[in-house]
Structure formats: structure tokens, C-alpha cells
Write a protein that holds these residues in place. Structure first.
Motif: not given
Length: 119
Positions: A86-92, A96-101, A105-108
Motif C-alpha cells: 500500500v505504501v509503495a503504491g501510494l508513493f508511486g 509517477v502515475s495516479r494509476k498505480i494507486a 495500492a487498492l488491491p493490497a
């Protein structure tokens, strides 16, 4: 709820194995270039950095699979590694791109909720 938690854990682990493959082995190949919207020149110049990033994704997948293999006794491990994702996804998403959330992050986060609800 345990089955849903396990399915989400497996999904997040599979995603990170896929990220590992993309970043370590396909970064300079057509799929890697298309996925990350890279020029061949940039991909070649950043290949070592991407491989390192892919390795970290592999560690996240390994931790998730380790927690999954422990069943209920592994819930603390599951929550720790899902939290890392989740933290890595939010940082990304922020850098980098909101799509990473939504992809990471969302599945996690859903997995964390399912693990907590199955406790």
C-alpha cells in the motif's frame, strides 16, 4: 472471508511477480517499453535501476506468499507485506502515475481489509 483474503493475497503476490518480470527481464523489450511508456534509449540507460526495482517487487511477492503459506498464524506477516505494498503504491501514485494507486495500492488495501475481517 478467509478465502477472499487468501485470493486477494495471491492476486497481489501475482501482480508483484508480474512487476518483477516486467522490470527485470522485459524493461527494454516491446512489452516493457509499452507498459512503462519508455523510449528505447531511456530504457537502456535505466535498465539496472529497473532490475533493482523488480527485485524489490519479488521480495514483496515472496513475503506475501510466505504469509499466505502460514494461514491464520501468518496474518501479521500478511498485514505487514500488504502494508508495504500500500505504501509503495501510494508513493508511486504520488510520484509517477495516479494509476498505480488502483493497480497496486487498492488491491493490497482490500487484501488488508479482508485479512482483518477474517481474524
Amino acid at each position: 472471508m478467509t478465502m477472499i483474503a487468501n485470493a486477494l493475497l495471491a492476486l497481489v503476490a501475482a501482480l508483484h511477480i508480474y512487476f518483477l518480470v516486467l522490470e527485470m527481464f522485459l524493461w527494454t523489450k516491446p512489452l516493457g517499453l509499452k507498459t512503462f511508456r519508455l523510449t528505447p534509449e531511456f530504457a537502456q540507460a535505466s535498465k539496472a535501476l529497473a532490475a533493482n526495482q523488480g527485485l524489490y517487487n519479488g521480495f514483496l511477492a515472496a513475503g506475501l506468499l510466505w504469509g499466505l503459506s502460514q494461514g491464520v498464524a501468518g496474518q501479521a506477516v500478511q498485514l505487514f507485506f500488504l502494508g508495504c505494498v500500500v505504501v509503495a503504491g501510494l508513493f508511486g501514485a504520488a510520484t509517477v502515475s495516479r494509476k498505480i494507486a488502483f493497480i497496486q495500492a487498492l488491491p493490497a488495501a482490500l487484501g488488508m481489509a479482508a485479512v482483518l475481517l477474517s481474524a
